[in-house]
Design a protein around this motif. Structure first.
Motif, short mmCIF file in Angstrom:
data_model
loop_
_atom_site.label_atom_id
_atom_site.label_comp_id
_atom_site.label_asym_id
_atom_site.label_seq_id
_atom_site.Cartn_x
_atom_site.Cartn_y
_atom_site.Cartn_z
N TYR A 20 -31.53 -36.85 -68.13
CA TYR A 20 -32.11 -36.46 -66.86
C TYR A 20 -31.22 -37.05 -65.78
O TYR A 20 -30.90 -38.23 -65.81
N PHE A 77 -29.69 -37.41 -61.68
CA PHE A 77 -30.13 -37.54 -60.30
C PHE A 77 -28.91 -37.79 -59.40
O PHE A 77 -27.94 -38.43 -59.82
N TYR A 104 -28.49 -39.51 -55.56
CA TYR A 104 -29.12 -40.19 -54.42
C TYR A 104 -28.08 -40.31 -53.31
O TYR A 104 -26.88 -40.41 -53.56
N LEU A 130 -33.55 -39.61 -52.61
CA LEU A 130 -33.19 -38.61 -53.61
C LEU A 130 -32.66 -37.35 -52.93
O LEU A 130 -33.26 -36.81 -52.00
N LYS A 190 -32.38 -33.49 -58.45
CA LYS A 190 -32.47 -33.96 -59.82
C LYS A 190 -32.44 -32.79 -60.79
O LYS A 190 -32.92 -31.69 -60.47
N LEU A 197 -33.81 -31.92 -64.54
CA LEU A 197 -34.68 -32.36 -65.63
C LEU A 197 -34.60 -31.41 -66.81
O LEU A 197 -34.56 -31.82 -67.97
N PHE A 241 -24.69 -41.57 -54.84
CA PHE A 241 -24.78 -42.18 -56.17
C PHE A 241 -25.33 -41.18 -57.17
O PHE A 241 -26.38 -40.56 -56.94
N ARG A 300 -30.83 -41.04 -66.77
CA ARG A 300 -31.72 -41.70 -67.71
C ARG A 300 -31.79 -40.81 -68.95
O ARG A 300 -31.61 -39.60 -68.83
N LEU A 305 -33.26 -45.90 -64.32
CA LEU A 305 -32.05 -45.17 -64.01
C LEU A 305 -30.82 -46.07 -64.14
O LEU A 305 -30.87 -47.24 -63.82
N PHE A 337 -27.03 -46.22 -62.65
CA PHE A 337 -26.30 -45.67 -61.52
C PHE A 337 -24.79 -45.75 -61.72
O PHE A 337 -24.28 -46.69 -62.35
#
Lengths: 113, 115
Positions: free
Chosen positions: A32, A34, A36, A46, A49, A51, A90, A94, A101, A103
């Protein structure tokens, strides 16, 4: 354990030009992902993302990212940047719902007028 | 009002002093995290807590301790501060009810300088 590599520590780009910020993650059966953003003197918020489902994910402020499983990448793009996009970005990953998370080291985007 | 607050926002201290950074949240989330940010190193996880009775070490827990006083409060302590703990510290929260979908929400950060 998961790891994330952001290939560029700094990216300067002229206003209204396109930009791509690169992110690669270590391979895993399921991930998953992301992105940021951290504006100067602020916390992280955020952007978008991934998923599951469509590999092209759209986020806030005109940003989008594409999940590429074969390349283990999740690059962030924007077709035309503004001065206000100057920030640090960033990438995070995960591999389950019960892990924090992880990074990347961040990419500082500087938009030049 | 901010959903995740951190106090203090800035702190200058001396080597050897004990320091506590506090984090409070009004989001009703059960999970809380402490990260530190250093230039060029990104965010590194110090400790995390999935509920009041659960505390876990992160990537860089040495020299730090935490306390989860309530679901809404998570404190980070430096028992004897040293200069290489100078950094920007972030608290974050998330909701386990979201499963793998959960997004981490960040506080504004605490800038700590150890002289």
């Amino acid at each position: 354990a998961q790891s994330v590599t952001q290939l560029d520590s700094q990216v300067p780009v002229f206003e209204e030009a396109p930009v791509e910020l690169r992110c690669n993650y270590s391979s895993s059966v399921s991930v998953y992902l992301f992105w940021y953003v951290q504006y100067p003197n602020q916390g992280l918020q955020l952007l978008l993302k991934y998923l599951s489902g469509s590999t092209l994910v759209k986020g806030i402020n005109g940003f989008e990212a594409e999940f590429n499983k074969s390349q283990t990448s999740f690059h962030l793009r924007k077709p035309s940047v503004h001065i206000s996009d100057t920030a640090e970005y960033f990438c995070a990953v995960r591999d389950s719902g019960n892990t924090p998370l992880v990074f990347g080291k961040g990419t500082r985007l500087s938009v030049i007028a | 009002d901010a959903d995740v607050t951190q106090t203090p926002r800035n702190r200058i201290t001396k080597t050897g002093k004990r320091i506590m950074l506090e984090c409070s949240q009004t989001k009703g989330h059960d999970r809380m995290y402490w990260y530190r940010q250093d230039p060029g190193l990104g965010l590194r996880l110090i400790y995390y807590s999935f509920d009041v009775k659960d505390i876990n070490k992160g990537e860089i827990s040495d020299g730090y301790s935490v306390s989860r006083q309530a679901q809404a409060k998570f404190s980070l302590s430096l028992e004897s501060a040293i200069p290489n703990q100078t950094a920007l510290y972030f608290c974050a929260t998330s909701d386990s009810g979201q499963g793998f979908r959960d997004e981490q929400f960040f506080g504004p950060g605490t800038r700590l300088t150890v002289l």
